[in-house]
Scaffold this motif. Structure first.
Motif, PDB file in Angstrom:
ATOM      1  N   LEU A 273      11.064 -10.014  -2.303  1.00 23.66           N
ATOM      2  CA  LEU A 273      11.063  -8.654  -1.764  1.00 23.66           C
ATOM      3  C   LEU A 273      12.473  -8.264  -1.332  1.00 23.66           C
ATOM      4  CD1 LEU A 273       9.796  -6.055  -0.690  1.00 23.66           C
ATOM      5  CD2 LEU A 273       9.132  -7.316   1.376  1.00 23.66           C
ATOM      6  N   ARG A 274      13.177  -9.152  -0.676  1.00 24.31           N
ATOM      7  CA  ARG A 274      14.551  -8.863  -0.258  1.00 24.31           C
ATOM      8  C   ARG A 274      15.420  -8.580  -1.477  1.00 24.31           C
ATOM      9  NH1 ARG A 274      19.374 -11.703   0.375  1.00 24.31           N
ATOM     10  NH2 ARG A 274      20.715 -10.898   2.053  1.00 24.31           N
ATOM     11  N   ALA A 275      15.285  -9.390  -2.507  1.00 26.84           N
ATOM     12  CA  ALA A 275      16.088  -9.187  -3.716  1.00 26.84           C
ATOM     13  C   ALA A 275      15.786  -7.837  -4.358  1.00 26.84           C
ATOM     14  CB  ALA A 275      15.826 -10.319  -4.705  1.00 26.84           C
ATOM     15  N   HIS A 307      11.210   5.129  -1.744  1.00 24.71           N
ATOM     16  CA  HIS A 307      11.705   5.280  -0.378  1.00 24.71           C
ATOM     17  C   HIS A 307      10.574   5.356   0.645  1.00 24.71           C
ATOM     18  CE1 HIS A 307      15.411   7.511  -2.282  1.00 24.71           C
ATOM     19  NE2 HIS A 307      15.392   6.219  -2.554  1.00 24.71           N
ATOM     20  N   VAL A 308       9.410   5.823   0.215  1.00 26.26           N
ATOM     21  CA  VAL A 308       8.328   6.129   1.158  1.00 26.26           C
ATOM     22  C   VAL A 308       7.834   4.898   1.913  1.00 26.26           C
ATOM     23  CG1 VAL A 308       5.987   7.054   1.368  1.00 26.26           C
ATOM     24  CG2 VAL A 308       7.655   8.183  -0.136  1.00 26.26           C
ATOM     25  N   PRO A 309       7.491   3.796   1.222  1.00 28.01           N
ATOM     26  CA  PRO A 309       6.989   2.647   1.988  1.00 28.01           C
ATOM     27  C   PRO A 309       8.007   2.067   2.956  1.00 28.01           C
ATOM     28  CG  PRO A 309       7.289   2.091  -0.339  1.00 28.01           C
ATOM     29  CD  PRO A 309       7.422   3.564  -0.232  1.00 28.01           C
ATOM     30  N   PRO A 369       1.102  -8.697  16.995  1.00 29.64           N
ATOM     31  CA  PRO A 369       2.290  -9.285  17.616  1.00 29.64           C
ATOM     32  C   PRO A 369       3.170 -10.084  16.659  1.00 29.64           C
ATOM     33  CG  PRO A 369       0.418  -9.518  19.079  1.00 29.64           C
ATOM     34  CD  PRO A 369      -0.116  -8.974  17.786  1.00 29.64           C
ATOM     35  N   ASP A 370       2.576 -10.730  15.664  1.00 27.15           N
ATOM     36  CA  ASP A 370       3.360 -11.564  14.752  1.00 27.15           C
ATOM     37  C   ASP A 370       3.674 -10.866  13.430  1.00 27.15           C
ATOM     38  OD1 ASP A 370       0.753 -11.484  13.879  1.00 27.15           O
ATOM     39  OD2 ASP A 370       0.652 -13.605  13.314  1.00 27.15           O
ATOM     40  N   VAL A 371       3.444  -9.549  13.376  1.00 32.19           N
ATOM     41  CA  VAL A 371       3.690  -8.783  12.139  1.00 32.19           C
ATOM     42  C   VAL A 371       4.951  -7.957  12.309  1.00 32.19           C
ATOM     43  CG1 VAL A 371       2.853  -6.855  10.725  1.00 32.19           C
ATOM     44  CG2 VAL A 371       1.300  -8.704  11.365  1.00 32.19           C
ATOM     45  N   GLY A 372       5.847  -8.056  11.319  1.00 34.88           N
ATOM     46  CA  GLY A 372       7.085  -7.304  11.358  1.00 34.88           C
ATOM     47  C   GLY A 372       7.241  -6.404  10.149  1.00 34.88           C
ATOM     48  N   PHE A 373       8.414  -5.797  10.038  1.00 34.24           N
ATOM     49  CA  PHE A 373       8.711  -4.878   8.950  1.00 34.24           C
ATOM     50  C   PHE A 373       8.498  -5.513   7.584  1.00 34.24           C
ATOM     51  CE2 PHE A 373      12.116  -3.825   5.898  1.00 34.24           C
ATOM     52  CZ  PHE A 373      11.738  -2.537   5.560  1.00 34.24           C
ATOM     53  N   VAL A 374       8.919  -6.763   7.433  1.00 40.26           N
ATOM     54  CA  VAL A 374       8.789  -7.438   6.134  1.00 40.26           C
ATOM     55  C   VAL A 374       7.327  -7.554   5.738  1.00 40.26           C
ATOM     56  CG1 VAL A 374       9.198  -9.586   4.897  1.00 40.26           C
ATOM     57  CG2 VAL A 374      10.958  -8.673   6.421  1.00 40.26           C
ATOM     58  N   ASP A 375       6.469  -7.902   6.689  1.00 41.15           N
ATOM     59  CA  ASP A 375       5.041  -8.038   6.392  1.00 41.15           C
ATOM     60  C   ASP A 375       4.425  -6.694   6.012  1.00 41.15           C
ATOM     61  OD1 ASP A 375       4.832 -10.898   7.365  1.00 41.15           O
ATOM     62  OD2 ASP A 375       5.483  -9.904   9.195  1.00 41.15           O
ATOM     63  N   LEU A 376       4.793  -5.635   6.739  1.00 42.91           N
ATOM     64  CA  LEU A 376       4.244  -4.310   6.462  1.00 42.91           C
ATOM     65  C   LEU A 376       4.682  -3.809   5.101  1.00 42.91           C
ATOM     66  CD1 LEU A 376       4.913  -2.889  10.009  1.00 42.91           C
ATOM     67  CD2 LEU A 376       2.648  -3.021   8.961  1.00 42.91           C
ATOM     68  N   LEU A 377       5.936  -4.014   4.765  1.00 44.64           N
ATOM     69  CA  LEU A 377       6.452  -3.533   3.484  1.00 44.64           C
ATOM     70  C   LEU A 377       5.896  -4.349   2.329  1.00 44.64           C
ATOM     71  CD1 LEU A 377       8.280  -1.491   2.124  1.00 44.64           C
ATOM     72  CD2 LEU A 377      10.192  -3.052   2.463  1.00 44.64           C
ATOM     73  N   GLY A 378       5.762  -5.637   2.537  1.00 46.85           N
ATOM     74  CA  GLY A 378       5.277  -6.495   1.468  1.00 46.85           C
ATOM     75  C   GLY A 378       3.798  -6.382   1.207  1.00 46.85           C
ATOM     76  N   ALA A 379       3.055  -5.689   2.084  1.00 48.34           N
ATOM     77  CA  ALA A 379       1.604  -5.623   1.927  1.00 48.34           C
ATOM     78  C   ALA A 379       1.190  -4.659   0.815  1.00 48.34           C
ATOM     79  CB  ALA A 379       0.956  -5.184   3.235  1.00 48.34           C
ATOM     80  N   GLY A 380       2.056  -3.703   0.456  1.00 46.25           N
ATOM     81  CA  GLY A 380       1.699  -2.734  -0.569  1.00 46.25           C
ATOM     82  C   GLY A 380       1.884  -3.282  -1.966  1.00 46.25           C
ATOM     83  N   ASP A 381       1.613  -2.419  -2.921  1.00 45.21           N
ATOM     84  CA  ASP A 381       1.741  -2.806  -4.332  1.00 45.21           C
ATOM     85  C   ASP A 381       3.004  -2.262  -4.950  1.00 45.21           C
ATOM     86  OD1 ASP A 381      -1.771  -2.121  -4.665  1.00 45.21           O
ATOM     87  OD2 ASP A 381      -0.786  -4.029  -4.246  1.00 45.21           O
ATOM     88  N   ASP A 382       3.954  -1.792  -4.107  1.00 47.72           N
ATOM     89  CA  ASP A 382       5.119  -1.071  -4.613  1.00 47.72           C
ATOM     90  C   ASP A 382       6.211  -2.004  -5.109  1.00 47.72           C
ATOM     91  OD1 ASP A 382       3.974   0.373  -1.977  1.00 47.72           O
ATOM     92  OD2 ASP A 382       4.443   1.832  -3.540  1.00 47.72           O
ATOM     93  N   TRP A 383       6.045  -3.313  -4.878  1.00 46.41           N
ATOM     94  CA  TRP A 383       7.130  -4.235  -5.226  1.00 46.41           C
ATOM     95  C   TRP A 383       6.645  -5.249  -6.242  1.00 46.41           C
ATOM     96  CZ3 TRP A 383      10.916  -1.730  -3.249  1.00 46.41           C
ATOM     97  CH2 TRP A 383      10.691  -0.968  -2.118  1.00 46.41           C
TER      98      TRP A 383
END
Length: 383
Positions: A273-275, A307-309, A369-383
């Motif tokens: 996802l970072r890449a 850009h949206v997610p 509490p243990d969920v961050g931006f990476v988890d939220l962004l990675g949950a979709g199908d956009d990547w």
């Protein structure tokens, strides 16, 4: 509609401590302005505009602008306006899409578009008013209010601060004060104030590069600061001010190193996802959205679905923010250590911040509490 409804029920339960709440165009202004999130611009010439709007709504887009202004050549304007009307009628007949606004060039286009939509005008949430200033603004707002009254509708206005008078130092202060007085007269119709970084940059022949944020372009950053100072006050007299457009997508040669730390992605096993974010130049968008929030701006204008997610994942309230905001609003005075034991919460200076956090929490939810931006962004199908 509701943010993150494009995710599965299991994903939402896993990610959210408090789920996002539904909203509609009839929601209170304070809620709806924040719920706009990433507002996707589309030129009115798109031949499948209705289909595209409906599809993007199913993928998480909550607000959109159909543009009849700078994205349309002068000789294409009549055809573009006819296409916008036809496509929005089709969208209404198909059941609607995201909150949809039309960016017009002139005040007389407002009644033209609504008249053209006829019985389907309910598909329209309002209008974006370009190059808004003391000299142009009254005609736009009067046309919007008159049209709304004639058709029995409520139409929202979103003026755009982007004219030369706003970036020229000798006129900016007086112009913004005059605009504030004008918007206050039409407060019931004004949803949010948008900022036009591309036009403001163009006054001086500047175009910021993909390696820079708009806050590195000092001429424009000073305008944004003054817009928030005068039009975005948290004392009840201000409006939501949205972040300017991020105009890059797709990979290109880079001059500077990526701005995304590896550790959060490694912790979530999301190196791919970072890449992907770096390849699409979205690390610059991430940085700018964070800077927008730090400077008092809410939401963002975007020109590409990728850009949206990013904007929406960064809009979710963290569990720490929510706990701190609730603590601030739960006390009349004084200060106390955060439950997270990493800061002091003071009831008086942090109260306006806390109120805004809870508004955002209602529409974008609160992460576990243990969920961050990476988890939220990675949950979709956009990547």
């Amino acid at each position: 509609m509701r943010h993150f409804d494009h995710l599965t029920d299991d994903a939402r339960r896993r990610l959210f401590w408090r789920a996002p709440e539904p909203f509609s165009r009839e929601s209170p202004r304070e809620t709806l302005a924040v719920a706009l999130g990433a507002t996707l611009y589309m030129p009115a010439t798109r031949p499948r505009l209705a289909h595209d709007l409906a599809r993007r709504a199913s993928q998480g887009v909550a607000s959109s602008v159909v543009c009849l202004e700078d994205s349309i050549a002068d000789d294409e304007l009549p055809a573009a306006q006819a296409n916008a009307i036809a496509q929005l009628r089709e969208l209404a007949q198909a059941g609607g899409g995201p909150l949809t606004f039309v960016r017009v060039r002139t005040p007389d286009q407002i009644p033209q578009v609504v008249d053209g939509l006829g019985e389907h005008a309910h598909v329209l949430s309002g209008f974006v008013l370009p190059k808004f200033s003391e000299s142009t603004g009254a005609a736009f707002l009067d046309a919007l209010d008159d049209t709304a009254a004639t058709h029995g509708l409520h139409l929202w206005a979103m003026p755009v601060i982007e004219s030369p008078e706003m970036i020229h130092r000798e006129t900016r202060g007086d112009q913004l004060l005059a605009v504030r007085a004008l918007l206050d007269k039409h407060r019931a119709s004004v949803l949010a104030v948008r900022t036009g970084a591309t036009d403001l940059s163009g006054v001086y022949g500047i175009r910021r590069g993909r390696d820079l944020s708009i806050y590195d372009v000092r001429l424009v950053a000073e305008v944004l600061t003054d817009v928030v100072n005068i039009l975005g006050r948290a004392d009840g007299s201000g409006f939501v001010v949205t972040g300017p457009v991020w105009e890059y997508y797709g990979g290109n040669e880079r001059l500077f190193k990526p701005r995304l730390r590896q550790a959060p992605f490694q912790a979530s096993d999301a190196e791919d996802l970072r890449a992907s974010l770096i390849t699409q130049d979205l690390d610059g968008l991430i940085r700018e959205v964070v800077l927008d929030a730090a400077n008092g701006l809410t939401g963002k204008t975007v020109i590409h679905p990728s850009h949206v997610p990013v904007v929406h994942a960064l809009s979710v309230v963290t569990h720490e923010e929510y706990v701190d905001a609730s603590d601030v609003l739960g006390r009349d005075a004084g200060a106390a250590a955060s439950a997270y034991r990493n800061k002091m919460n003071e009831s008086r200076p942090h109260r306006a911040w806390a109120e805004r956090v809870l508004t955002r929490a209602a529409v974008f939810g609160v992460a576990e509490p243990d969920v961050g931006f990476v988890d939220l962004l990675g949950a979709g199908d956009d990547w």
